[in-house]
Scaffold this motif. Structure first.
Motif, PDB file in Angstrom:
ATOM      1  N   GLY A  38       0.845  -1.191   0.000  1.00 17.24           N
ATOM      2  CA  GLY A  38       0.000   0.000   0.000  1.00 17.24           C
ATOM      3  C   GLY A  38       0.878   1.239   0.000  1.00 17.24           C
ATOM      4  O   GLY A  38       2.111   1.162   0.128  1.00 17.24           O
ATOM      5  N   TYR A  39       0.250   2.420  -0.139  1.00 19.27           N
ATOM      6  CA  TYR A  39       0.974   3.686  -0.228  1.00 19.27           C
ATOM      7  C   TYR A  39       0.252   4.766   0.555  1.00 19.27           C
ATOM      8  O   TYR A  39      -0.969   4.687   0.789  1.00 19.27           O
ATOM      9  CB  TYR A  39       1.083   4.166  -1.679  1.00 19.27           C
ATOM     10  CG  TYR A  39       2.084   3.441  -2.545  1.00 19.27           C
ATOM     11  CD1 TYR A  39       3.424   3.790  -2.523  1.00 19.27           C
ATOM     12  CD2 TYR A  39       1.686   2.415  -3.393  1.00 19.27           C
ATOM     13  CE1 TYR A  39       4.346   3.141  -3.333  1.00 19.27           C
ATOM     14  CE2 TYR A  39       2.594   1.759  -4.203  1.00 19.27           C
ATOM     15  CZ  TYR A  39       3.930   2.127  -4.166  1.00 19.27           C
ATOM     16  OH  TYR A  39       4.837   1.474  -4.961  1.00 19.27           O
ATOM     17  N   TRP A  40       1.001   5.787   0.974  1.00 15.62           N
ATOM     18  CA  TRP A  40       0.475   7.113   1.261  1.00 15.62           C
ATOM     19  C   TRP A  40       1.484   8.121   0.736  1.00 15.62           C
ATOM     20  O   TRP A  40       2.599   7.771   0.384  1.00 15.62           O
ATOM     21  CB  TRP A  40       0.178   7.314   2.743  1.00 15.62           C
ATOM     22  CG  TRP A  40       1.374   7.277   3.671  1.00 15.62           C
ATOM     23  CD1 TRP A  40       2.306   8.245   3.861  1.00 15.62           C
ATOM     24  CD2 TRP A  40       1.729   6.198   4.543  1.00 15.62           C
ATOM     25  NE1 TRP A  40       3.227   7.847   4.803  1.00 15.62           N
ATOM     26  CE2 TRP A  40       2.901   6.598   5.252  1.00 15.62           C
ATOM     27  CE3 TRP A  40       1.179   4.945   4.829  1.00 15.62           C
ATOM     28  CZ2 TRP A  40       3.524   5.788   6.192  1.00 15.62           C
ATOM     29  CZ3 TRP A  40       1.799   4.145   5.764  1.00 15.62           C
ATOM     30  CH2 TRP A  40       2.955   4.561   6.426  1.00 15.62           C
ATOM     31  N   ARG A  41       1.082   9.372   0.656  1.00 14.96           N
ATOM     32  CA  ARG A  41       1.957  10.384   0.076  1.00 14.96           C
ATOM     33  C   ARG A  41       2.011  11.626   0.971  1.00 14.96           C
ATOM     34  O   ARG A  41       1.121  11.844   1.798  1.00 14.96           O
ATOM     35  CB  ARG A  41       1.498  10.759  -1.332  1.00 14.96           C
ATOM     36  CG  ARG A  41       0.096  11.312  -1.408  1.00 14.96           C
ATOM     37  CD  ARG A  41      -0.352  11.560  -2.847  1.00 14.96           C
ATOM     38  NE  ARG A  41       0.573  12.416  -3.567  1.00 14.96           N
ATOM     39  CZ  ARG A  41       0.303  12.965  -4.743  1.00 14.96           C
ATOM     40  NH1 ARG A  41      -0.868  12.738  -5.332  1.00 14.96           N
ATOM     41  NH2 ARG A  41       1.170  13.743  -5.342  1.00 14.96           N
ATOM     42  N   ILE A  42       3.065  12.434   0.787  1.00 11.70           N
ATOM     43  CA  ILE A  42       3.273  13.667   1.536  1.00 11.70           C
ATOM     44  C   ILE A  42       3.086  14.835   0.580  1.00 11.70           C
ATOM     45  O   ILE A  42       3.657  14.838  -0.525  1.00 11.70           O
ATOM     46  CB  ILE A  42       4.681  13.730   2.165  1.00 11.70           C
ATOM     47  CG1 ILE A  42       5.029  12.398   2.850  1.00 11.70           C
ATOM     48  CG2 ILE A  42       4.785  14.893   3.141  1.00 11.70           C
ATOM     49  CD1 ILE A  42       4.176  12.056   4.018  1.00 11.70           C
ATOM     50  N   LEU A  43       2.298  15.825   1.008  1.00 17.11           N
ATOM     51  CA  LEU A  43       2.038  16.998   0.190  1.00 17.11           C
ATOM     52  C   LEU A  43       2.298  18.262   1.007  1.00 17.11           C
ATOM     53  O   LEU A  43       2.396  18.216   2.241  1.00 17.11           O
ATOM     54  CB  LEU A  43       0.584  17.015  -0.294  1.00 17.11           C
ATOM     55  CG  LEU A  43       0.096  15.828  -1.133  1.00 17.11           C
ATOM     56  CD1 LEU A  43      -1.397  15.942  -1.370  1.00 17.11           C
ATOM     57  CD2 LEU A  43       0.838  15.769  -2.453  1.00 17.11           C
ATOM     58  N   THR A  44       2.397  19.391   0.323  1.00 14.37           N
ATOM     59  CA  THR A  44       2.375  20.699   0.969  1.00 14.37           C
ATOM     60  C   THR A  44       1.222  21.491   0.382  1.00 14.37           C
ATOM     61  O   THR A  44       0.901  21.361  -0.807  1.00 14.37           O
ATOM     62  CB  THR A  44       3.689  21.470   0.754  1.00 14.37           C
ATOM     63  OG1 THR A  44       3.913  21.643  -0.645  1.00 14.37           O
ATOM     64  CG2 THR A  44       4.860  20.714   1.361  1.00 14.37           C
ATOM     65  N   GLU A  45       0.592  22.283   1.228  1.00 16.45           N
ATOM     66  CA  GLU A  45      -0.542  23.080   0.789  1.00 16.45           C
ATOM     67  C   GLU A  45      -0.578  24.375   1.571  1.00 16.45           C
ATOM     68  O   GLU A  45      -0.084  24.450   2.701  1.00 16.45           O
ATOM     69  CB  GLU A  45      -1.854  22.309   0.975  1.00 16.45           C
ATOM     70  CG  GLU A  45      -2.127  21.891   2.411  1.00 16.45           C
ATOM     71  CD  GLU A  45      -3.388  21.069   2.551  1.00 16.45           C
ATOM     72  OE1 GLU A  45      -3.965  20.689   1.521  1.00 16.45           O
ATOM     73  OE2 GLU A  45      -3.800  20.815   3.707  1.00 16.45           O
ATOM     74  N   TYR A  46      -1.159  25.410   0.973  1.00 19.12           N
ATOM     75  CA  TYR A  46      -1.272  26.700   1.641  1.00 19.12           C
ATOM     76  C   TYR A  46      -2.293  26.602   2.786  1.00 19.12           C
ATOM     77  O   TYR A  46      -3.291  25.875   2.685  1.00 19.12           O
ATOM     78  CB  TYR A  46      -1.687  27.782   0.659  1.00 19.12           C
ATOM     79  CG  TYR A  46      -0.587  28.145  -0.306  1.00 19.12           C
ATOM     80  CD1 TYR A  46       0.484  28.910   0.103  1.00 19.12           C
ATOM     81  CD2 TYR A  46      -0.620  27.704  -1.633  1.00 19.12           C
ATOM     82  CE1 TYR A  46       1.513  29.244  -0.780  1.00 19.12           C
ATOM     83  CE2 TYR A  46       0.395  28.031  -2.517  1.00 19.12           C
ATOM     84  CZ  TYR A  46       1.456  28.799  -2.077  1.00 19.12           C
ATOM     85  OH  TYR A  46       2.473  29.112  -2.942  1.00 19.12           O
ATOM     86  N   ILE A  47      -2.006  27.354   3.863  1.00 22.30           N
ATOM     87  CA  ILE A  47      -2.879  27.314   5.029  1.00 22.30           C
ATOM     88  C   ILE A  47      -4.285  27.757   4.665  1.00 22.30           C
ATOM     89  O   ILE A  47      -5.275  27.146   5.057  1.00 22.30           O
ATOM     90  CB  ILE A  47      -2.301  28.190   6.151  1.00 22.30           C
ATOM     91  CG1 ILE A  47      -0.950  27.622   6.620  1.00 22.30           C
ATOM     92  CG2 ILE A  47      -3.259  28.284   7.319  1.00 22.30           C
ATOM     93  CD1 ILE A  47      -0.261  28.477   7.653  1.00 22.30           C
TER      94      ILE A  47
END
Length: 730
Positions: A139-148
């Motif tokens: 299985g997988y998960w991913r890391i993201l960045t996003e604006y507050i």
């Protein structure tokens, strides 16, 4: 549609080539993943645990449909591991390893990571990946960045669930088990066509064009566009400097406008240097065969985290499998024997009545419905026409289940436990074990058979912690206030200061505070809200561990039970530790009870007052001060009394001397007036000296103003009435 550049064409060709390599490497493993996943989710409606040809032959049997029962025991075996992983979650632990890192700064890192997990609902991401790992193999998960928010330039980190692991591809040449050395990766997503045209209006013409897939076929449908996110990790040459202050510095970290100045000072500041490499991760969004968006990922790892069940490479063929694979044949056997037993019973009629025809003659309407209606009386003819008695009707022997089917089902169940390593005691069913120790040992045996799934999940979470440590200093690169979360769930604020000198600095009312100042401020309601923590994530190096253990709620309940037993045996401890007991309680009102109990505990025990040893020392010092004051007072009183006594003695002695001298002068004056002139001269000179006779106890160097002579005793002439030197009597 914007014009395509040569660089973009090269990137797309590279992505197509790498994607083809991923497909070739994982093709067979993906087919098996899909089959295992479907088998684990089999039920009576989807019939995933039966071969399709067998289902068709049974349903279309000339003698009538035959049963295809699905009694899914694999699901419970899989859920046993999955729910065990939920109860024993792996927590990210961060340790300081050098360059100024401290224990406090590592705990703040942990708190930031824990809050990111909480805000991202990372538990769901971990559980989804673990479920796919156990059911299908990975299985997988991913890391993201996003604006507050839409009005801010500050970003936060997010852990996102991957619902379909087959939508992710990673570098097939990975060597590290956690995939941290991946050079590239792909994430595919089907986006509604109208949404894609709204987000990328200048790229609406790429819909339906050639995409990254086999033989150039388009993945686009009428309603959706398949988007590919392509990550590639590149090595970039760099130079590492060892500075004279003991720190290290990469040349790429020096601002371009300061490099000339650094080069000029390099001989005095740099102790050593060597060539090195750093990593840069680029991100591209590809629709069809065009790059519609691109950026540079702030971290140094491809932000795709995989969780592997079991992985093998045999004869150059990749195979990944989970817990389901080994149980498939035993489950098929169980379904077959269960269906056969049901079929055997269905072919047997209901137990009929055995009766002579003349016994029920005239009462056929009752006996024809005897197996459908519940009659209170079933009449019958007990005597024939010739008077011969007729025996009552008797029911035939009921259908008997074949022992072969029961033995077959029991054998299949045992084989499911054998191949899974999970036995009745672990599944919660009664077994031969009777003592608690024996049951625990059998459960431990089952845990050992499946623990590698939980351990592999912990390794993936540990890699997530490494990604977080790498990202946090780069994402939180401006001054801001962030939330941190303790293991208990309590949240607090930390002020990020990327330019601070220390990794952590405690402040009270805007001023640096020591540990004692901080303790006093936290105990003071007026200063409690003015305590602040300044954190610089750029200082120090840290390592990540993943500790697997019971969830905090479970450990909290265990702590409450253990402390309850201890306090029952020693009730005096409740007076000094009762607040800790109820702090671990979950019932309503426990928090209020904790505060009330705290008010009855001495402050020194709570760590809010003076420690007992220090308080005892202060009492001793106060007693010494009191005794010393009393002694000084007695000495002063004795000194005053002695001074008065000396003063009285000196006054009497001076008066006697004066009288004697006066009497002598009278005698001398009566006999020789010339001799009196010399006496008066000497007397006047002595009276004009700085000190009077008898002042020998004064300091020799002290100057005093001339003092008037004391009044002479009665009968002695005043000085102005005395004859002047050199003058004769009147």
């Amino acid at each position: 549609m914007p014009r395509e550049t040569a660089e973009e064409r090269e990137i797309v060709r590279e992505a197509q080539k790498r994607f083809k390599a991923c497909q070739d490497w994982e093709a067979e493993a993906r087919d098996r993943w899909n089959a295992d996943q479907k088998f684990a989710e089999g039920d009576s409606d989807n019939q995933y645990q039966w071969d399709e040809q067998q289902v068709q032959s049974r349903v279309n049997d000339p003698n009538g449909p035959r049963p295809c029962l699905t009694i899914n025991k694999v699901r419970q075996h899989n859920l046993q591991i999955l729910n065990d992983a939920r109860q024993n979650k792996a927590g990210i632990e961060i340790r300081p390893v050098g360059d100024g890192a401290t224990y406090d700064s590592a705990k703040i890192f942990e708190g930031i990571v824990r809050h990111i997990e909480y805000r991202s609902n990372a538990t769901e991401a971990y559980e989804a990946a673990s479920r796919h790992q156990i059911y299908g193999g990975w299985g997988y998960w991913r890391i993201l960045t996003e604006y507050i928010d839409p009005t801010s330039f500050d970003q936060d980190i997010k852990i996102q669930r991957v619902a379909d692991p087959l939508s992710v591809y990673l570098d097939p040449d990975i060597k590290d088990f956690d995939g941290s050395d991946a050079r590239f990766g792909f994430v595919f997503q089907d986006v509604p066509t109208d949404l894609f045209k709204t987000e990328h209006p200048q790229w609406k013409d790429v819909v339906g064009s050639r995409a990254l897939c086999d033989e150039g076929n388009s993945w686009d449908t009428k309603d959706h566009v398949r988007i590919c996110e392509y990550y590639r990790r590149r090595e970039i040459a760099d130079t590492l400097y060892a500075l004279d202050d003991g720190t290290s510095l990469l040349r790429s970290d020096i601002p371009p406008d300061l490099r000339e100045q650094f080069d000029a000072e390099k001989e005095t500041r740099v102790r050593a240097e060597r060539p090195t490499k750093r990593f840069e991760v680029q991100w591209f969004k590809i629709a069809g065969s065009r790059i519609v968006d691109r950026n540079v990922w702030p971290g140094q790892f491809v932000p795709l985290v995989r969780v592997i069940g079991e992985e093998t490479v045999i004869d150059g063929v990749l195979d990944r499998k989970g817990h389901t694979r080994a149980m498939k044949d035993a489950q098929r056997m169980y379904n077959f024997w269960t269906s056969a037993a049901a079929e055997f019973g269905a072919l047997q009629g209901k137990s009929p009545f055995m009766a002579p025809a003349r016994a029920i003659e005239g009462y056929e309407q009752y006996w024809n419905n005897a197996n459908r209606e519940n009659y209170s009386v079933l009449p019958w003819n007990d005597v024939a026409e010739d008077g011969t008695p007729i025996s009552s009707p008797q029911r035939a022997q009921p259908p008997v289940q074949s022992s072969a089917y029961l033995t077959g089902m029991q054998t299949a169940s045992n084989e499911l436990m054998l191949v899974s390593g999970q036995y009745q005691a672990e599944m919660g069913a009664p077994s031969n074990e009777r003592s608690g120790v024996a049951i625990q040992q059998r459960q431990r045996q089952g845990d050992n058979a499946t623990y590698h799934y939980i351990d592999h999940l912990a390794q993936a979470i540990r890699f997530t912690g490494r990604i977080m440590i790498d990202l946090i200093p780069k994402v939180y690169d401006t001054e801001r206030v962030v939330k941190i979360m303790a293991e208990s769930g309590d949240q607090s604020d930390v002020q990020v200061a990327p330019d601070a000198d220390k990794p952590v600095q405690k402040m009270v009312a805007g001023r640096p505070a020591s540990d004692e100042d901080l303790k006093r401020a936290q105990a003071d309601p007026d200063l409690r809200d003015k305590v602040a923590t300044i954190f610089n994530p750029n200082v120090g190096r840290y390592a990540v561990e993943a500790d697997v253990g019971p969830a905090f709620a479970t450990r909290r309940q265990e702590a409450f039970n253990a402390m309850s037993q201890i306090l029952q045996q020693n009730q005096e401890l409740a007076k000094i530790a009762g607040d800790i007991l109820f702090k671990n309680a979950d019932f309503p009102g426990a928090d209020e009870l904790v505060e009330r109990i705290k008010r009855t505990i001495p402050p020194a025990i709570l760590g809010q007052g003076t420690p007992p040893a220090e308080e005892q020392l202060q009492q001793q010092v106060q007693q010494l001060h009191t005794a010393l004051g009393q002694a000084m007072q007695r000495i002063q009183e004795q000194h005053d009394a002695l001074q008065q006594k000396n003063d009285r003695a000196e006054d009497g002695h001076a008066l006697d001397s004066y009288r004697a001298e006066t009497d002598r002068l009278k005698v001398v004056g009566a006999t020789d007036p010339d001799a009196m002139r010399m006496v008066f001269r000497k007397l006047l000179l002595e009276m004009m000296q700085p000190g009077l006779p008898g002042d020998a106890d004064q300091d020799a160097g002290t100057e005093q103003a001339p003092q008037m002579p004391p009044m002479p005793p009665q009968g002695m002439p005043a000085p102005q009435e005395m004859p002047q030197p050199g003058m004769g009597p009147a």
